[in-house]
Design a protein around this motif. Structure first.
Motif, short mmCIF file in Angstrom:
data_model
loop_
_atom_site.label_atom_id
_atom_site.label_comp_id
_atom_site.label_asym_id
_atom_site.label_seq_id
_atom_site.Cartn_x
_atom_site.Cartn_y
_atom_site.Cartn_z
N GLY A 83 0.81 -1.21 0.00
CA GLY A 83 0.00 0.00 0.00
C GLY A 83 0.85 1.27 0.00
O GLY A 83 2.08 1.22 0.09
N ALA A 84 0.19 2.39 -0.12
CA ALA A 84 0.89 3.68 -0.10
C ALA A 84 1.54 3.90 1.27
O ALA A 84 1.00 3.50 2.30
N THR A 85 2.70 4.52 1.26
CA THR A 85 3.39 4.85 2.51
C THR A 85 3.62 6.35 2.58
O THR A 85 3.66 7.03 1.56
N LYS A 86 3.77 6.84 3.78
CA LYS A 86 4.07 8.25 4.01
C LYS A 86 5.07 8.31 5.16
O LYS A 86 4.77 7.88 6.27
N VAL A 87 6.25 8.80 4.87
CA VAL A 87 7.29 8.93 5.89
C VAL A 87 6.93 10.14 6.76
O VAL A 87 6.74 11.24 6.25
N GLY B 106 12.34 11.13 9.82
CA GLY B 106 13.56 10.45 9.41
C GLY B 106 13.77 10.43 7.91
O GLY B 106 13.01 11.03 7.15
N ASP B 107 14.80 9.70 7.51
CA ASP B 107 15.19 9.68 6.11
C ASP B 107 14.91 8.34 5.43
O ASP B 107 15.50 8.01 4.41
N TRP B 108 14.02 7.55 5.99
CA TRP B 108 13.66 6.27 5.41
C TRP B 108 12.96 6.50 4.08
O TRP B 108 12.07 7.35 3.97
N GLU B 109 13.32 5.74 3.06
CA GLU B 109 12.67 5.80 1.76
C GLU B 109 12.14 4.41 1.41
O GLU B 109 12.77 3.68 0.65
N PRO B 110 11.00 4.05 1.99
CA PRO B 110 10.47 2.70 1.76
C PRO B 110 10.04 2.49 0.32
O PRO B 110 9.66 3.43 -0.37
N HIS B 111 10.10 1.25 -0.09
CA HIS B 111 9.66 0.86 -1.43
C HIS B 111 8.31 0.16 -1.29
O HIS B 111 7.34 0.79 -0.95
N ARG B 112 8.29 -1.13 -1.48
CA ARG B 112 7.07 -1.92 -1.28
C ARG B 112 7.16 -2.52 0.11
O ARG B 112 8.00 -3.38 0.37
N LEU B 113 6.30 -2.08 1.03
CA LEU B 113 6.33 -2.62 2.40
C LEU B 113 5.33 -3.76 2.54
O LEU B 113 4.23 -3.71 1.99
N VAL B 114 5.76 -4.77 3.29
CA VAL B 114 4.93 -5.94 3.54
C VAL B 114 5.01 -6.26 5.03
O VAL B 114 6.10 -6.27 5.60
N ILE B 115 3.86 -6.52 5.64
CA ILE B 115 3.81 -6.97 7.03
C ILE B 115 2.98 -8.25 7.07
O ILE B 115 1.83 -8.26 6.61
#
Length: 99
Positions: free
Chosen positions: A40-44, A47-56
């Motif tokens: 799904g869409a992410t919003k930081v 910090g400086d994290w640049e997530p791609h495709r996150l999976v939990i």
């Protein structure tokens, strides 16, 4: 106590990754895994994290998560993923509720 696999996946070959994406859910389900979030869409927020495709993925416990991760069926899929994506993965043990 539940355990969570959290992965940040940077797909480098979408065609090859499709095989992994198609086959991995059944392997996780055999060990009690179920998706909490996937792609799904992410919003930081900080910090400086640049997530791609996150999976939990939630598993019943850490032993189930590790049994899946170390299983022969996932070993085959992991080799596919390693050819088509750069991935950072952690396993997180769930916390007990606070009263």
């Amino acid at each position: 106590m539940a355990a969570y696999l959290i992965a940040d996946v940077d797909i480098t070959d979408a065609a090859v990754f499709e095989e992994y994406r198609r086959d991995v859910p059944a392997s996780e389900a055999r060990y009690g895994g179920r998706y909490i979030a996937r792609g799904g869409a992410t919003k930081v927020l900080e910090g400086d994290w640049e997530p791609h495709r996150l999976v939990i993925v939630e598993f019943p416990d850490m032993a189930s998560l590790m049994a899946w991760y170390d299983s022969p069926e996932y070993s085959r899929l992991k080799a596919i993923r390693e050819r088509c994506a750069k991935t950072r993965i952690i396993a997180l043990e769930g916390m007990m509720p606070v009263d």
